[in-house]
Scaffold this motif. Sequence first.
Motif, PDB file in Angstrom:
ATOM      1  N   PRO A 387       3.662  10.239 -11.817  1.00 22.36           N
ATOM      2  CA  PRO A 387       4.281   9.253 -10.921  1.00 22.36           C
ATOM      3  C   PRO A 387       4.026   9.538  -9.439  1.00 22.36           C
ATOM      4  O   PRO A 387       3.826   8.606  -8.659  1.00 22.36           O
ATOM      5  N   ILE A 388       4.028  10.828  -9.039  1.00 18.80           N
ATOM      6  CA  ILE A 388       3.738  11.157  -7.638  1.00 18.80           C
ATOM      7  C   ILE A 388       2.316  10.735  -7.287  1.00 18.80           C
ATOM      8  O   ILE A 388       2.066  10.141  -6.228  1.00 18.80           O
ATOM      9  N   GLY A 389       1.363  11.032  -8.178  1.00 14.49           N
ATOM     10  CA  GLY A 389      -0.029  10.641  -7.938  1.00 14.49           C
ATOM     11  C   GLY A 389      -0.182   9.139  -7.804  1.00 14.49           C
ATOM     12  O   GLY A 389      -0.840   8.641  -6.876  1.00 14.49           O
ATOM     13  N   GLY A 390       0.437   8.399  -8.718  1.00 16.29           N
ATOM     14  CA  GLY A 390       0.361   6.938  -8.663  1.00 16.29           C
ATOM     15  C   GLY A 390       1.015   6.374  -7.414  1.00 16.29           C
ATOM     16  O   GLY A 390       0.498   5.443  -6.789  1.00 16.29           O
ATOM     17  N   LEU A 391       2.148   6.957  -7.034  1.00 15.46           N
ATOM     18  CA  LEU A 391       2.874   6.505  -5.845  1.00 15.46           C
ATOM     19  C   LEU A 391       2.045   6.713  -4.579  1.00 15.46           C
ATOM     20  O   LEU A 391       1.915   5.803  -3.741  1.00 15.46           O
ATOM     21  N   LEU A 392       1.456   7.893  -4.433  1.00 11.22           N
ATOM     22  CA  LEU A 392       0.708   8.214  -3.215  1.00 11.22           C
ATOM     23  C   LEU A 392      -0.584   7.397  -3.109  1.00 11.22           C
ATOM     24  O   LEU A 392      -0.952   6.963  -2.008  1.00 11.22           O
ATOM     25  N   ILE A 393      -1.257   7.168  -4.227  1.00  5.81           N
ATOM     26  CA  ILE A 393      -2.470   6.340  -4.186  1.00  5.81           C
ATOM     27  C   ILE A 393      -2.117   4.902  -3.825  1.00  5.81           C
ATOM     28  O   ILE A 393      -2.831   4.231  -3.067  1.00  5.81           O
ATOM     29  N   THR A 394      -0.986   4.419  -4.335  1.00  9.37           N
ATOM     30  CA  THR A 394      -0.523   3.072  -3.987  1.00  9.37           C
ATOM     31  C   THR A 394      -0.252   2.972  -2.488  1.00  9.37           C
ATOM     32  O   THR A 394      -0.661   1.996  -1.836  1.00  9.37           O
ATOM     33  N   ILE A 395       0.416   3.960  -1.932  1.00  9.78           N
ATOM     34  CA  ILE A 395       0.706   3.985  -0.491  1.00  9.78           C
ATOM     35  C   ILE A 395      -0.591   4.063   0.316  1.00  9.78           C
ATOM     36  O   ILE A 395      -0.742   3.390   1.346  1.00  9.78           O
ATOM     37  N   PHE A 396      -1.544   4.852  -0.164  1.00 11.64           N
ATOM     38  CA  PHE A 396      -2.820   4.994   0.530  1.00 11.64           C
ATOM     39  C   PHE A 396      -3.541   3.652   0.632  1.00 11.64           C
ATOM     40  O   PHE A 396      -4.006   3.259   1.710  1.00 11.64           O
ATOM     41  N   VAL A 397      -3.629   2.942  -0.483  1.00 12.62           N
ATOM     42  CA  VAL A 397      -4.339   1.656  -0.491  1.00 12.62           C
ATOM     43  C   VAL A 397      -3.587   0.618   0.331  1.00 12.62           C
ATOM     44  O   VAL A 397      -4.195  -0.184   1.053  1.00 12.62           O
ATOM     45  N   ALA A 398      -2.263   0.638   0.276  1.00  6.80           N
ATOM     46  CA  ALA A 398      -1.457  -0.368   0.974  1.00  6.80           C
ATOM     47  C   ALA A 398      -1.412  -0.157   2.479  1.00  6.80           C
ATOM     48  O   ALA A 398      -1.460  -1.120   3.255  1.00  6.80           O
ATOM     49  N   TYR A 399      -1.350   1.109   2.915  1.00 12.11           N
ATOM     50  CA  TYR A 399      -1.073   1.370   4.327  1.00 12.11           C
ATOM     51  C   TYR A 399      -2.149   2.155   5.077  1.00 12.11           C
ATOM     52  O   TYR A 399      -2.179   2.142   6.304  1.00 12.11           O
ATOM     53  N   ARG A 400      -3.017   2.841   4.359  1.00  5.47           N
ATOM     54  CA  ARG A 400      -3.923   3.754   5.053  1.00  5.47           C
ATOM     55  C   ARG A 400      -5.379   3.293   5.069  1.00  5.47           C
ATOM     56  O   ARG A 400      -6.092   3.496   6.046  1.00  5.47           O
ATOM     57  N   TRP A 401      -5.829   2.669   3.980  1.00  8.81           N
ATOM     58  CA  TRP A 401      -7.246   2.339   3.814  1.00  8.81           C
ATOM     59  C   TRP A 401      -7.504   0.868   4.141  1.00  8.81           C
ATOM     60  O   TRP A 401      -7.140  -0.011   3.396  1.00  8.81           O
ATOM     61  N   GLU A 402      -8.144   0.634   5.248  1.00 13.00           N
ATOM     62  CA  GLU A 402      -8.376  -0.750   5.698  1.00 13.00           C
ATOM     63  C   GLU A 402      -9.443  -1.467   4.865  1.00 13.00           C
ATOM     64  O   GLU A 402      -9.493  -2.693   4.843  1.00 13.00           O
ATOM     65  N   TRP A 418      -1.579  -9.263  -4.062  1.00  9.16           N
ATOM     66  CA  TRP A 418      -1.811  -7.852  -4.390  1.00  9.16           C
ATOM     67  C   TRP A 418      -1.331  -6.923  -3.275  1.00  9.16           C
ATOM     68  O   TRP A 418      -0.612  -5.956  -3.529  1.00  9.16           O
ATOM     69  N   ILE A 419      -1.693  -7.246  -2.041  1.00  9.34           N
ATOM     70  CA  ILE A 419      -1.289  -6.414  -0.902  1.00  9.34           C
ATOM     71  C   ILE A 419       0.227  -6.410  -0.740  1.00  9.34           C
ATOM     72  O   ILE A 419       0.846  -5.368  -0.482  1.00  9.34           O
ATOM     73  N   PHE A 420       0.843  -7.583  -0.930  1.00  8.49           N
ATOM     74  CA  PHE A 420       2.305  -7.660  -0.850  1.00  8.49           C
ATOM     75  C   PHE A 420       2.946  -6.755  -1.908  1.00  8.49           C
ATOM     76  O   PHE A 420       3.891  -6.013  -1.617  1.00  8.49           O
ATOM     77  N   MET A 421       2.410  -6.833  -3.136  1.00  8.88           N
ATOM     78  CA  MET A 421       2.951  -6.010  -4.218  1.00  8.88           C
ATOM     79  C   MET A 421       2.804  -4.524  -3.896  1.00  8.88           C
ATOM     80  O   MET A 421       3.736  -3.737  -4.087  1.00  8.88           O
ATOM     81  N   LEU A 422       1.628  -4.148  -3.388  1.00  9.51           N
ATOM     82  CA  LEU A 422       1.371  -2.736  -3.090  1.00  9.51           C
ATOM     83  C   LEU A 422       2.235  -2.223  -1.939  1.00  9.51           C
ATOM     84  O   LEU A 422       2.611  -1.050  -1.912  1.00  9.51           O
ATOM     85  N   LYS A 423       2.538  -3.074  -0.992  1.00  7.81           N
ATOM     86  CA  LYS A 423       3.314  -2.640   0.165  1.00  7.81           C
ATOM     87  C   LYS A 423       4.817  -2.600  -0.099  1.00  7.81           C
ATOM     88  O   LYS A 423       5.505  -1.669   0.356  1.00  7.81           O
ATOM     89  N   PHE A 424       5.318  -3.595  -0.817  1.00 15.59           N
ATOM     90  CA  PHE A 424       6.770  -3.757  -0.870  1.00 15.59           C
ATOM     91  C   PHE A 424       7.408  -3.667  -2.255  1.00 15.59           C
ATOM     92  O   PHE A 424       8.627  -3.498  -2.358  1.00 15.59           O
ATOM     93  N   VAL A 425       6.617  -3.789  -3.320  1.00 15.56           N
ATOM     94  CA  VAL A 425       7.215  -3.826  -4.659  1.00 15.56           C
ATOM     95  C   VAL A 425       6.823  -2.604  -5.488  1.00 15.56           C
ATOM     96  O   VAL A 425       7.683  -1.819  -5.904  1.00 15.56           O
ATOM     97  N   SER A 426       5.535  -2.431  -5.722  1.00 10.56           N
ATOM     98  CA  SER A 426       5.067  -1.369  -6.617  1.00 10.56           C
ATOM     99  C   SER A 426       5.515   0.029  -6.197  1.00 10.56           C
ATOM    100  O   SER A 426       5.975   0.809  -7.047  1.00 10.56           O
ATOM    101  N   PRO A 427       5.413   0.405  -4.907  1.00  8.38           N
ATOM    102  CA  PRO A 427       5.825   1.773  -4.539  1.00  8.38           C
ATOM    103  C   PRO A 427       7.303   2.037  -4.836  1.00  8.38           C
ATOM    104  O   PRO A 427       7.664   3.133  -5.279  1.00  8.38           O
TER     105      PRO A 427
END
Length: 443
Positions: A387-402, A418-427
């Motif tokens: 879960p930590i790995g999945g959470l951090l990769i989700t945060i990376f794609v949503a907020y760090r990788w343009e 997809w971006i909305f889900m990654l930023k506000f729901v999935s994490p």
Amino acid sequence: MSSSKNTERFTSKGFIMAAIGSSVGLGSMWKFPYVTGLYGGAAFFLLFILCLLLVGLPVLLAELTVGRGGRGSASSSLTKLSGSKGWGAVGFLTVIGSFLVMSFYGVVAGWTLHYALLSFTGNLFSKDDFAGVFAQFIGGWTPIGWQLVVMLITAFVLIRGVSAGIEKFNKLIVPGLVILLVLLAIQALSLDGASKGVSFFLKPDFSKLTAESALVALGQAFFSMSLGMGTMVTYGAYVEKNQSLGTATVAVGVGNVLYALLAGLIIFPTIFVFGIAPTEGAGLVFVALPAAFSAMPFGALFGGLFFVLLAFAAITSAVSVLEVSVAFVRDQFKWSRFKSVIVVSTICFFAGVPLSISLGGKVDWLMIGGKSLFDWVDFVCSNIILPIGGLLITIFVAYRWEGAAKESGLSSGWLKVWIFMLKFVSPVLVLLVLLYYAGIIKL
């Protein structure tokens, strides 16, 4: 395989087959029916599908996107895309997680091969004490031999490479998996009284849906998609640029749901007809179901086919899990695929030996706090590292990788979703999974 020289590629169909093979494993067969029955049958199944849409598919697409964008192992891809060794460490965490998962998964996969042979020969049914037979088996040395067989098969596939090995293996095994699922479902549904099991599975009982059932469904959606351990990042690195990642993500999700559905149609009619409780985990598969097979016509045949089905599911997952570590070693040390596979699989085999031995409870130092080393490694990997790995990769794609938006290849409408889900729901939901399964949230 340095990330700049990674030229191994899946074909379009081969990639989808491999991804489905990775995601369908033992958990859907022995845990999914249990939790479905516990939390309202079809009501829980619908909740599971909703959680796949909210967590499973968005995070899966994120991991595939990172892999194809970075063209390396989970660690080197994140390092390349972020320009930071800190994010590379996140990738390394998923490599560690996948390695540890393989160390105990190989043990369990070996059990399925042993039981397939026992069933086909009829030896499984020579005694009525199925719980005693299973306890004696896992407490002995025989499982180590079967674990070695699993590791040799997995290594053989990986040595042959992405196209000639992983892809061809999954193209052969995944259709076989489907045929076995359908055959066993037909057989289970033909049993006298099977309708009660089907009704229990497919009739929704919304009164059983609780906050806990929602967290269990979230966890099942997350774990059933092979997320958080670098498998989909690694497979993503082998995907052609013209492959639609969105289409592949949906295909894997649909395959996952169908597998879970057919698993339920095999398990529930069988246990209801023979009056067996749907116990969770190994007890269902290696104790309860053999008792059912022993009581049905041609039970040795159908029992053998069932365990072959489990072995297929286990080994397709094992191939993807071990490839994560192989890709990492090739990146780090610039070794050949052959050398990387031999070294990684050998170390992983020996790492699994004490885990297997610990299940007998005969070696004191392999028992910690009353739990076996096997159970501890399973708990830490499944409930914390993944879960930590999945959470951090989700945060990376949503907020760090343009570059994520472009690499995903999604149309503007789906991209916004997809971006909305990654930023506000999935994490948020993955964090809840982590807190619940780590025992921090108690309901």
